[in-house]
Design a protein around this motif. Structure first.
Motif, PDB file in Angstrom:
ATOM      1  N   THR A 184       0.847  -1.198   0.000  1.00 30.75           N
ATOM      2  CA  THR A 184       0.000   0.000   0.000  1.00 30.75           C
ATOM      3  C   THR A 184       0.878   1.243   0.000  1.00 30.75           C
ATOM      4  O   THR A 184       0.577   2.244  -0.660  1.00 30.75           O
ATOM      5  CB  THR A 184      -0.918  -0.004   1.233  1.00 30.75           C
ATOM      6  OG1 THR A 184      -1.722  -1.187   1.227  1.00 30.75           O
ATOM      7  CG2 THR A 184      -1.848   1.204   1.226  1.00 30.75           C
ATOM      8  N   PHE A 185       1.990   1.175   0.727  1.00 33.13           N
ATOM      9  CA  PHE A 185       2.957   2.274   0.798  1.00 33.13           C
ATOM     10  C   PHE A 185       3.799   2.359  -0.472  1.00 33.13           C
ATOM     11  O   PHE A 185       4.129   3.451  -0.946  1.00 33.13           O
ATOM     12  CB  PHE A 185       3.845   2.067   2.029  1.00 33.13           C
ATOM     13  CG  PHE A 185       4.910   3.111   2.223  1.00 33.13           C
ATOM     14  CD1 PHE A 185       4.587   4.447   2.373  1.00 33.13           C
ATOM     15  CD2 PHE A 185       6.249   2.746   2.270  1.00 33.13           C
ATOM     16  CE1 PHE A 185       5.571   5.405   2.566  1.00 33.13           C
ATOM     17  CE2 PHE A 185       7.240   3.693   2.462  1.00 33.13           C
ATOM     18  CZ  PHE A 185       6.893   5.033   2.607  1.00 33.13           C
ATOM     19  N   ALA A 267      -0.013   1.313  10.264  1.00 33.78           N
ATOM     20  CA  ALA A 267      -1.073   1.285  11.276  1.00 33.78           C
ATOM     21  C   ALA A 267      -2.453   1.221  10.636  1.00 33.78           C
ATOM     22  O   ALA A 267      -3.299   0.414  11.034  1.00 33.78           O
ATOM     23  CB  ALA A 267      -0.960   2.511  12.180  1.00 33.78           C
ATOM     24  N   VAL A 268      -2.677   2.072   9.638  1.00 35.35           N
ATOM     25  CA  VAL A 268      -4.005   2.163   9.023  1.00 35.35           C
ATOM     26  C   VAL A 268      -4.363   0.858   8.308  1.00 35.35           C
ATOM     27  O   VAL A 268      -5.466   0.320   8.483  1.00 35.35           O
ATOM     28  CB  VAL A 268      -4.058   3.366   8.059  1.00 35.35           C
ATOM     29  CG1 VAL A 268      -5.331   3.338   7.229  1.00 35.35           C
ATOM     30  CG2 VAL A 268      -3.967   4.673   8.848  1.00 35.35           C
ATOM     31  N   TRP A 296      -6.177   9.694   5.637  1.00 34.43           N
ATOM     32  CA  TRP A 296      -5.916   8.408   6.296  1.00 34.43           C
ATOM     33  C   TRP A 296      -7.223   7.658   6.543  1.00 34.43           C
ATOM     34  O   TRP A 296      -7.263   6.428   6.455  1.00 34.43           O
ATOM     35  CB  TRP A 296      -5.147   8.632   7.595  1.00 34.43           C
ATOM     36  CG  TRP A 296      -3.823   9.271   7.348  1.00 34.43           C
ATOM     37  CD1 TRP A 296      -3.478  10.571   7.555  1.00 34.43           C
ATOM     38  CD2 TRP A 296      -2.678   8.647   6.768  1.00 34.43           C
ATOM     39  NE1 TRP A 296      -2.192  10.800   7.155  1.00 34.43           N
ATOM     40  CE2 TRP A 296      -1.667   9.632   6.671  1.00 34.43           C
ATOM     41  CE3 TRP A 296      -2.390   7.358   6.340  1.00 34.43           C
ATOM     42  CZ2 TRP A 296      -0.404   9.362   6.164  1.00 34.43           C
ATOM     43  CZ3 TRP A 296      -1.129   7.088   5.832  1.00 34.43           C
ATOM     44  CH2 TRP A 296      -0.157   8.075   5.744  1.00 34.43           C
ATOM     45  N   LEU A 297      -8.284   8.395   6.846  1.00 36.87           N
ATOM     46  CA  LEU A 297      -9.601   7.765   6.961  1.00 36.87           C
ATOM     47  C   LEU A 297     -10.008   7.153   5.622  1.00 36.87           C
ATOM     48  O   LEU A 297     -10.566   6.051   5.567  1.00 36.87           O
ATOM     49  CB  LEU A 297     -10.650   8.799   7.399  1.00 36.87           C
ATOM     50  CG  LEU A 297     -10.632   9.232   8.858  1.00 36.87           C
ATOM     51  CD1 LEU A 297     -11.669  10.326   9.090  1.00 36.87           C
ATOM     52  CD2 LEU A 297     -10.899   8.062   9.791  1.00 36.87           C
ATOM     53  N   GLN A 298      -9.717   7.871   4.543  1.00 35.69           N
ATOM     54  CA  GLN A 298     -10.058   7.375   3.208  1.00 35.69           C
ATOM     55  C   GLN A 298      -9.283   6.089   2.891  1.00 35.69           C
ATOM     56  O   GLN A 298      -9.840   5.131   2.352  1.00 35.69           O
ATOM     57  CB  GLN A 298      -9.755   8.454   2.175  1.00 35.69           C
ATOM     58  CG  GLN A 298     -10.259   8.135   0.783  1.00 35.69           C
ATOM     59  CD  GLN A 298     -10.087   9.323  -0.152  1.00 35.69           C
ATOM     60  OE1 GLN A 298      -9.266  10.201   0.081  1.00 35.69           O
ATOM     61  NE2 GLN A 298     -10.854   9.338  -1.220  1.00 35.69           N
ATOM     62  N   LEU A 299      -7.988   6.070   3.224  1.00 39.44           N
ATOM     63  CA  LEU A 299      -7.187   4.871   2.995  1.00 39.44           C
ATOM     64  C   LEU A 299      -7.715   3.706   3.823  1.00 39.44           C
ATOM     65  O   LEU A 299      -7.824   2.578   3.324  1.00 39.44           O
ATOM     66  CB  LEU A 299      -5.726   5.147   3.361  1.00 39.44           C
ATOM     67  CG  LEU A 299      -4.787   3.928   3.358  1.00 39.44           C
ATOM     68  CD1 LEU A 299      -4.686   3.313   1.967  1.00 39.44           C
ATOM     69  CD2 LEU A 299      -3.397   4.316   3.874  1.00 39.44           C
ATOM     70  N   GLU A 329     -20.232   8.246   3.922  1.00 38.20           N
ATOM     71  CA  GLU A 329     -19.748   8.922   2.711  1.00 38.20           C
ATOM     72  C   GLU A 329     -18.491   8.243   2.158  1.00 38.20           C
ATOM     73  O   GLU A 329     -18.363   8.028   0.948  1.00 38.20           O
ATOM     74  CB  GLU A 329     -19.455  10.388   3.025  1.00 38.20           C
ATOM     75  CG  GLU A 329     -18.987  11.190   1.817  1.00 38.20           C
ATOM     76  CD  GLU A 329     -18.714  12.650   2.156  1.00 38.20           C
ATOM     77  OE1 GLU A 329     -18.207  13.369   1.263  1.00 38.20           O
ATOM     78  OE2 GLU A 329     -18.988  13.070   3.303  1.00 38.20           O
ATOM     79  N   LEU A 330     -17.579   7.879   3.057  1.00 41.00           N
ATOM     80  CA  LEU A 330     -16.338   7.246   2.614  1.00 41.00           C
ATOM     81  C   LEU A 330     -16.595   5.849   2.052  1.00 41.00           C
ATOM     82  O   LEU A 330     -15.977   5.444   1.068  1.00 41.00           O
ATOM     83  CB  LEU A 330     -15.350   7.177   3.774  1.00 41.00           C
ATOM     84  CG  LEU A 330     -14.719   8.510   4.196  1.00 41.00           C
ATOM     85  CD1 LEU A 330     -13.974   8.359   5.507  1.00 41.00           C
ATOM     86  CD2 LEU A 330     -13.786   9.037   3.111  1.00 41.00           C
ATOM     87  N   VAL A 331     -17.510   5.104   2.659  1.00 42.69           N
ATOM     88  CA  VAL A 331     -17.828   3.769   2.153  1.00 42.69           C
ATOM     89  C   VAL A 331     -18.460   3.867   0.773  1.00 42.69           C
ATOM     90  O   VAL A 331     -18.111   3.114  -0.149  1.00 42.69           O
ATOM     91  CB  VAL A 331     -18.774   3.026   3.134  1.00 42.69           C
ATOM     92  CG1 VAL A 331     -19.347   1.781   2.471  1.00 42.69           C
ATOM     93  CG2 VAL A 331     -18.027   2.640   4.393  1.00 42.69           C
TER      94      VAL A 331
END
Length: 340
Positions: A184-185, A267-268, A296-299, A329-331
């Motif tokens: 992911t990184f 972490a995420v 980060w919430l989006q990821l 909204e993000l989902v």
């Protein structure tokens, strides 16, 4: 026609649902997941799956062996006895892998099976699809040119490496979270052919690397020294992580998300990979909402939705959407991207 592995699975599934028994050739670099996708489609539709490596066969291995039969009057004929691996009944997928690594004589023998659905005295049952796969010349593979009459009878699909497709597969398979977080990184390291080295990163070799890592072994033997060194350095960052189990249990109020971006990725993605159900996933979302920015919430949600889609848990997640409009909204955004 170029597709991601996920798009390829959708396309092949449509061929099965519509019973379009057209010979189909899947092109792509080694290790990208061609045979894995075909096997998944077979499982998805409850079909038998016969994987034949043409490059490892001689023409007689496919056509069979001649056996004399007499008619009782002193004269006889030879009857070709087909090999046992060719299907006799049922429904399934006959998958001819490494088709263009086979020499021209072998391709010529396979041509009859692909075009006419028969070879020698053998005839393929009506419920079987014939699909094939091979590497391209630019992949530095030892391949032969495909005869024009054979190529013209195939549907041609090219599959390319795609991180989102691989992530869904990896999360569904339970691959080690360190590997998922690292890629992911560094998604550009999902596939990087190095013709000068025997080991290099590919979706197939990362799956092997995940198994080695889980066993406490160095992953460099699967993905190469350069990628292995980067991965090992990334794994050491996990020592700086807060206790993710505490966060998932809802007791992470006193914990802080580290500032280093690579540690945040760890972490995420680690929280999304470890969440066993929607309740744990929501607790992690609440913690991240109070300690991390919107990116980060989006990821987190994108990784979580990818995992829950692959494991059939989206229904659980849907029951939590009313608790927080940000989560809903993000989902919805993650689902729209996946469908697009």
């Amino acid at each position: 026609m170029t597709l991601t592995p996920q798009d390829l699975q959708t396309y092949l599934s449509a061929l099965v649902r519509q019973n379009l028994q057209m010979a189909t050739m899947i092109w792509g670099p080694p290790g990208v997941g061609k045979s894995s996708v075909v096997a998944q489609v077979a499982r998805q539709h409850d079909l038998e799956f016969v994987d034949v490596r043409l490059s490892q066969l001689a023409p007689t291995d496919l056509r069979g062996l001649p056996v004399p039969e007499t008619d009782g009057q002193g004269s006889g004929v030879s009857r070709w006895y087909p090999p046992e691996f060719l299907p006799r009944s049922g429904k399934g997928i006959l998958f001819l892998d490494e088709v263009n690594m086979a020499p021209p004589t072998m391709q010529g023998m396979a041509q009859q099976l692909i075009l006419d659905r028969r070879v020698g005295s053998y005839e393929l049952p009506g419920g079987w699809f014939v699909w094939a796969a091979g590497n391209r010349k630019e992949d530095r593979a030892s391949v032969f040119d495909m005869p024009a009459p054979l190529a013209n009878r195939f549907l041609h699909l090219t599959v390319r490496p795609d991180f989102d497709s691989w992530r869904s597969y990896a999360l569904a398979r339970g691959l080690h979270e360190h590997v998922v977080a690292f890629l992911t990184f560094r998604p550009e390291l999902l596939w990087r052919l190095d013709p000068q080295q025997p080991a290099w990163p590919s979706p197939r070799s990362w799956e092997m690397a995940a198994q080695l890592h889980r066993a406490g072994l160095d992953a460099s033997s699967a993905i190469g020294e350069a990628a292995g060194a980067e991965f090992a350095a990334f794994v050491r960052l996990f020592e700086q992580l807060p206790d993710l189990g505490t966060v998932l249990s809802g007791n992470g109020a006193g914990l802080k998300l580290p500032d280093e971006p690579s540690v945040r990725y760890a972490a995420v993605v680690g929280l999304a990979a470890r969440a066993q159900d929607a309740e744990e996933a929501y607790r992690a979302f609440e913690w991240l909402a109070g300690t991390a920015g919107p990116e980060w919430l989006q990821l987190y949600v994108a990784t979580l939705v990818s995992k829950f889609q692959a494991t059939g848990q989206l229904g659980e997640l849907a029951g939590l959407l009313g608790r927080d409009p940000r989560l809903a909204e993000l989902v919805q955004g993650a689902l729209s991207l996946a469908e697009g």
